[in-house]
Design a protein around this motif. Structure first.
Motif, PDB file in Angstrom:
ATOM      1  N   SER A  26       0.849  -1.190   0.000  1.00  0.00           N
ATOM      2  CA  SER A  26       0.000   0.000   0.000  1.00  0.00           C
ATOM      3  C   SER A  26       0.890   1.246   0.000  1.00  0.00           C
ATOM      4  N   ALA A  27       2.058   1.120  -0.621  1.00  0.00           N
ATOM      5  CA  ALA A  27       3.102   2.140  -0.555  1.00  0.00           C
ATOM      6  C   ALA A  27       2.813   3.398  -1.359  1.00  0.00           C
ATOM      7  N   THR A  28       1.897   3.338  -2.307  1.00  0.00           N
ATOM      8  CA  THR A  28       1.537   4.521  -3.088  1.00  0.00           C
ATOM      9  C   THR A  28       0.041   4.760  -2.940  1.00  0.00           C
ATOM     10  N   VAL A  29      -0.397   5.920  -3.355  1.00  0.00           N
ATOM     11  CA  VAL A  29      -1.831   6.219  -3.305  1.00  0.00           C
ATOM     12  C   VAL A  29      -2.616   5.167  -4.080  1.00  0.00           C
ATOM     13  N   ALA A  30      -2.183   4.856  -5.302  1.00  0.00           N
ATOM     14  CA  ALA A  30      -2.897   3.882  -6.130  1.00  0.00           C
ATOM     15  C   ALA A  30      -2.924   2.502  -5.473  1.00  0.00           C
ATOM     16  N   LEU A  31      -1.794   2.062  -4.939  1.00  0.00           N
ATOM     17  CA  LEU A  31      -1.742   0.743  -4.297  1.00  0.00           C
ATOM     18  C   LEU A  31      -2.590   0.708  -3.032  1.00  0.00           C
ATOM     19  N   ALA A  32      -2.552   1.779  -2.251  1.00  0.00           N
ATOM     20  CA  ALA A  32      -3.349   1.835  -1.024  1.00  0.00           C
ATOM     21  C   ALA A  32      -4.836   1.796  -1.347  1.00  0.00           C
ATOM     22  N   ALA A  33      -5.253   2.558  -2.358  1.00  0.00           N
ATOM     23  CA  ALA A  33      -6.656   2.563  -2.755  1.00  0.00           C
ATOM     24  C   ALA A  33      -7.097   1.172  -3.227  1.00  0.00           C
ATOM     25  N   LEU A  36      -7.441  -1.126  -0.206  1.00  0.00           N
ATOM     26  CA  LEU A  36      -8.601  -0.775   0.616  1.00  0.00           C
ATOM     27  C   LEU A  36      -9.930  -0.896  -0.125  1.00  0.00           C
ATOM     28  N   GLY A  37      -9.869  -0.893  -1.450  1.00  0.00           N
ATOM     29  CA  GLY A  37     -11.089  -0.911  -2.239  1.00  0.00           C
ATOM     30  C   GLY A  37     -11.815   0.427  -2.203  1.00  0.00           C
ATOM     31  N   CYS A  38     -11.048   1.515  -2.218  1.00  0.00           N
ATOM     32  CA  CYS A  38     -11.645   2.851  -2.199  1.00  0.00           C
ATOM     33  C   CYS A  38     -11.068   3.688  -3.332  1.00  0.00           C
ATOM     34  N   GLU A  39     -11.599   4.884  -3.510  1.00  0.00           N
ATOM     35  CA  GLU A  39     -11.061   5.796  -4.510  1.00  0.00           C
ATOM     36  C   GLU A  39      -9.759   6.410  -4.005  1.00  0.00           C
ATOM     37  N   GLU A  40      -8.849   6.720  -4.924  1.00  0.00           N
ATOM     38  CA  GLU A  40      -7.552   7.281  -4.562  1.00  0.00           C
ATOM     39  C   GLU A  40      -7.671   8.566  -3.760  1.00  0.00           C
ATOM     40  N   LYS A  41      -8.674   9.376  -4.047  1.00  0.00           N
ATOM     41  CA  LYS A  41      -8.808  10.654  -3.349  1.00  0.00           C
ATOM     42  C   LYS A  41      -9.032  10.475  -1.851  1.00  0.00           C
ATOM     43  N   HIS A  42      -9.483   9.305  -1.402  1.00  0.00           N
ATOM     44  CA  HIS A  42      -9.724   9.063   0.020  1.00  0.00           C
ATOM     45  C   HIS A  42      -8.465   8.667   0.793  1.00  0.00           C
ATOM     46  N   ILE A  43      -7.370   8.456   0.090  1.00  0.00           N
ATOM     47  CA  ILE A  43      -6.100   8.150   0.757  1.00  0.00           C
ATOM     48  C   ILE A  43      -5.532   9.460   1.295  1.00  0.00           C
ATOM     49  N   ALA A  44      -5.201   9.486   2.568  1.00  0.00           N
ATOM     50  CA  ALA A  44      -4.596  10.668   3.190  1.00  0.00           C
ATOM     51  C   ALA A  44      -3.083  10.513   3.085  1.00  0.00           C
ATOM     52  N   LYS A  45      -2.523  11.098   2.031  1.00  0.00           N
ATOM     53  CA  LYS A  45      -1.090  10.906   1.776  1.00  0.00           C
ATOM     54  C   LYS A  45      -0.261  11.889   2.591  1.00  0.00           C
ATOM     55  N   SER A  46       0.926  11.428   2.951  1.00  0.00           N
ATOM     56  CA  SER A  46       1.860  12.221   3.744  1.00  0.00           C
ATOM     57  C   SER A  46       2.940  12.781   2.837  1.00  0.00           C
ATOM     58  N   LEU A  47       3.020  14.095   2.776  1.00  0.00           N
ATOM     59  CA  LEU A  47       4.023  14.785   1.973  1.00  0.00           C
ATOM     60  C   LEU A  47       4.998  15.447   2.934  1.00  0.00           C
ATOM     61  N   THR A  48       6.282  15.209   2.727  1.00  0.00           N
ATOM     62  CA  THR A  48       7.276  15.709   3.677  1.00  0.00           C
ATOM     63  C   THR A  48       8.234  16.687   3.012  1.00  0.00           C
ATOM     64  N   PHE A  49       8.523  17.760   3.738  1.00  0.00           N
ATOM     65  CA  PHE A  49       9.324  18.854   3.205  1.00  0.00           C
ATOM     66  C   PHE A  49      10.318  19.346   4.249  1.00  0.00           C
ATOM     67  N   SER A  50      11.317  20.062   3.760  1.00  0.00           N
ATOM     68  CA  SER A  50      12.240  20.782   4.628  1.00  0.00           C
ATOM     69  C   SER A  50      11.891  22.260   4.540  1.00  0.00           C
ATOM     70  N   VAL A  51      11.634  22.872   5.678  1.00  0.00           N
ATOM     71  CA  VAL A  51      11.351  24.306   5.755  1.00  0.00           C
ATOM     72  C   VAL A  51      12.333  24.902   6.756  1.00  0.00           C
ATOM     73  N   ASN A  52      13.272  25.670   6.231  1.00  0.00           N
ATOM     74  CA  ASN A  52      14.304  26.289   7.070  1.00  0.00           C
ATOM     75  C   ASN A  52      15.022  25.264   7.944  1.00  0.00           C
TER      76      ASN A  52
END
Length: 156
Positions: A26-33, A36-52
């Motif tokens: 379930s490592a990607t949005v598509a695989l997780a969906a 789970l048998g759900c639409e991709e938009k229902h996956i709460a994906k985690s996006l990580t960034f560096s800010v300062n």
């Protein structure tokens, strides 16, 4: 170890029964969906960034994309995603299982408004074959979010 940390955290909040584990990735949005048998938009994906120099995580809907202009307006810097190695080191979970639960100290978590349109969402649970079913208010509380941001596009 990440799964165990996230699971222990969710169990401490009486949410352990919401965790789902899979025999497939379930490592990607598509695989997780698909798992789970759900639409991709229902996956709460985690996006990580560096800010300062600090690690931040934005939880967004699976169909949302970061809008660089909105990101810069919200965080006063260009969006710079963490590398896979930085994610593991700074966040405490590995790519494919990144979630807002049991993250390393100092990680700032925000929720993108793209999630507000759903009753239920499915973030990962610490590894590449798990997820947890939550309402948006539950996600907000369990993620220890610092608040809502509007940094994504293509979901309206």
């Amino acid at each position: 170890m990440s799964f165990e940390k996230a699971k222990a955290y969710l169990e401490s909040k009486n949410m352990g029964d919401r965790i789902r584990t899979f025999s497939v990735s379930s490592a990607t949005v598509a695989l997780a969906a698909a798992a789970l048998g759900c639409e991709e938009k229902h996956i709460a994906k985690s996006l990580t960034f560096s800010v300062n120099g600090d690690a931040i995580m934005i939880i967004a809907a699976g169909d949302a994309k970061v809008d660089n202009g909105k990101f810069k307006a919200a965080f006063h810097t260009k969006a710079k995603m963490l590398t896979a190695e930085e994610v593991t080191e700074k966040i405490g979970h590995s790519v494919g299982g990144v979630c807002p639960f049991a993250v390393n100290e100092g990680v700032r978590v925000y929720l993108d408004v793209s999630l507000k349109r759903f009753d239920k969402v499915y973030p990962a649970c610490g590894n590449a074959s798990s997820a947890v079913e939550l309402t948006v208010p539950e996600l907000e509380a369990l993620s220890c979010s610092l608040g809502w941001v509007d940094v994504c596009k293509n979901w309206q």
